[in-house]
Design a protein around this motif. Structure first.
Motif, PDB file in Angstrom:
ATOM      1  N   PRO A   1       0.815  -1.193   0.000  1.00  6.28           N
ATOM      2  CA  PRO A   1       0.000   0.000   0.000  1.00  6.28           C
ATOM      3  C   PRO A   1       0.861   1.260   0.000  1.00  6.28           C
ATOM      4  N   GLY A   2       1.089   1.803  -1.120  1.00  8.82           N
ATOM      5  CA  GLY A   2       1.784   3.072  -1.216  1.00  8.82           C
ATOM      6  C   GLY A   2       3.255   3.005  -0.848  1.00  8.82           C
ATOM      7  N   GLU A   3       3.917   4.135  -0.939  1.00  8.52           N
ATOM      8  CA  GLU A   3       5.319   4.258  -0.571  1.00  8.52           C
ATOM      9  C   GLU A   3       5.451   4.977   0.761  1.00  8.52           C
ATOM     10  N   TYR A   4       4.399   4.985   1.561  1.00  2.00           N
ATOM     11  CA  TYR A   4       4.395   5.612   2.872  1.00  2.00           C
ATOM     12  C   TYR A   4       4.738   7.092   2.809  1.00  2.00           C
ATOM     13  N   LEU A   5       4.188   7.785   1.815  1.00  2.00           N
ATOM     14  CA  LEU A   5       4.369   9.229   1.713  1.00  2.00           C
ATOM     15  C   LEU A   5       3.147   9.973   2.209  1.00  2.00           C
ATOM     16  N   THR A   6       1.966   9.519   1.792  1.00  3.08           N
ATOM     17  CA  THR A   6       0.726  10.193   2.167  1.00  3.08           C
ATOM     18  C   THR A   6      -0.227   9.170   2.765  1.00  3.08           C
ATOM     19  N   LEU A   7      -0.808   9.537   3.893  1.00  4.82           N
ATOM     20  CA  LEU A   7      -1.761   8.667   4.570  1.00  4.82           C
ATOM     21  C   LEU A   7      -3.123   9.334   4.588  1.00  4.82           C
ATOM     22  N   GLU A   8      -4.143   8.575   4.213  1.00  2.00           N
ATOM     23  CA  GLU A   8      -5.550   8.983   4.375  1.00  2.00           C
ATOM     24  C   GLU A   8      -6.197   7.883   5.198  1.00  2.00           C
ATOM     25  N   PRO A   9      -6.243   8.059   6.537  1.00  7.94           N
ATOM     26  CA  PRO A   9      -6.651   6.967   7.414  1.00  7.94           C
ATOM     27  C   PRO A   9      -8.144   6.706   7.549  1.00  7.94           C
ATOM     28  N   SER A  10      -8.986   7.536   6.963  1.00 12.09           N
ATOM     29  CA  SER A  10     -10.430   7.286   7.002  1.00 12.09           C
ATOM     30  C   SER A  10     -10.995   7.678   5.646  1.00 12.09           C
ATOM     31  N   ALA A  11     -10.757   6.805   4.672  1.00 14.07           N
ATOM     32  CA  ALA A  11     -10.995   7.115   3.262  1.00 14.07           C
ATOM     33  C   ALA A  11     -12.446   7.414   2.913  1.00 14.07           C
ATOM     34  N   GLY A  12     -13.389   6.829   3.632  1.00  9.85           N
ATOM     35  CA  GLY A  12     -14.799   7.093   3.330  1.00  9.85           C
ATOM     36  C   GLY A  12     -15.132   6.803   1.878  1.00  9.85           C
ATOM     37  N   THR A  13     -15.732   7.777   1.193  1.00  9.80           N
ATOM     38  CA  THR A  13     -16.088   7.598  -0.222  1.00  9.80           C
ATOM     39  C   THR A  13     -14.995   8.099  -1.157  1.00  9.80           C
ATOM     40  N   GLY A  14     -13.892   8.592  -0.600  1.00  8.77           N
ATOM     41  CA  GLY A  14     -12.757   8.982  -1.429  1.00  8.77           C
ATOM     42  C   GLY A  14     -12.662  10.452  -1.779  1.00  8.77           C
ATOM     43  N   ASN A  15     -13.417  11.310  -1.112  1.00  9.84           N
ATOM     44  CA  ASN A  15     -13.363  12.737  -1.459  1.00  9.84           C
ATOM     45  C   ASN A  15     -11.985  13.346  -1.225  1.00  9.84           C
ATOM     46  N   LEU A  16     -11.320  12.989  -0.136  1.00 12.30           N
ATOM     47  CA  LEU A  16      -9.980  13.516   0.100  1.00 12.30           C
ATOM     48  C   LEU A  16      -8.974  12.894  -0.870  1.00 12.30           C
ATOM     49  N   ILE A  17      -9.175  11.644  -1.230  1.00 12.95           N
ATOM     50  CA  ILE A  17      -8.309  11.010  -2.236  1.00 12.95           C
ATOM     51  C   ILE A  17      -8.442  11.759  -3.554  1.00 12.95           C
ATOM     52  N   HIS A  18      -9.669  12.087  -3.930  1.00 14.69           N
ATOM     53  CA  HIS A  18      -9.901  12.856  -5.151  1.00 14.69           C
ATOM     54  C   HIS A  18      -9.141  14.187  -5.106  1.00 14.69           C
TER      55      HIS A  18
END
Length: 147
Positions: A1-18
């Protein structure tokens, strides 16, 4: 899971990922975690091709306890569950650090009542921002620099 640069610990529906993708972040540098099966499915379906992300389906508090002292994330962005904000923020802070980077930034959307000595308030949001939660919120930032 990733290169341990950015963490989104409560992804929900992905709005912050977007928002991270819109800012130029790569799915290869993102570790997303979401406890609920249905929400993990939403995120997997929402981001395809070069933006595909497969969130870890597990409790973030358990993940943080297992990973503490083993990894540091120089970037964290999160909207923690408001009723357990202290636990989730504490767990995220336990994984927050510069690692091999010059600086680290952690931004979170929290209830207005959340306080931490290291946090700077970026913006206070009106209660109407999240009408179903009926909670006034604010954006906060933590910054750390490599010594």
């Amino acid at each position: 899971p990733g290169e341990y640069l950015t963490l989104e610990p409560s992804a929900g529906t992905g709005n912050l990922i977007h928002a991270l993708y819109a800012a130029g972040n790569s799915c290869r540098e993102l570790t997303a975690i979401e406890r609920h099966h249905a929400l993990c499915s939403v995120v997997r379906a929402r981001f395809t091709g070069d933006q595909y992300i497969d969130p870890l389906q597990r409790c973030f508090l358990t993940y943080a306890a297992e990973m503490q002292g083993r990894i540091e994330f120089p970037r964290i962005v999160m909207n923690p569950p408001f009723r357990d904000v202290q636990k989730h923020m504490g767990a995220a802070l336990s994984l927050f650090g510069c690692g091999r980077h010059a600086c680290a930034t952690f931004v979170a959307l929290v209830p207005i009542s959340y306080e931490h000595d290291e946090a700077d308030t970026l913006e206070e949001l009106d209660v109407a921002t999240f009408p179903t939660a009926k909670v006034s919120t604010k954006l906060i930032r933590f910054e750390r620099f490599h010594r």
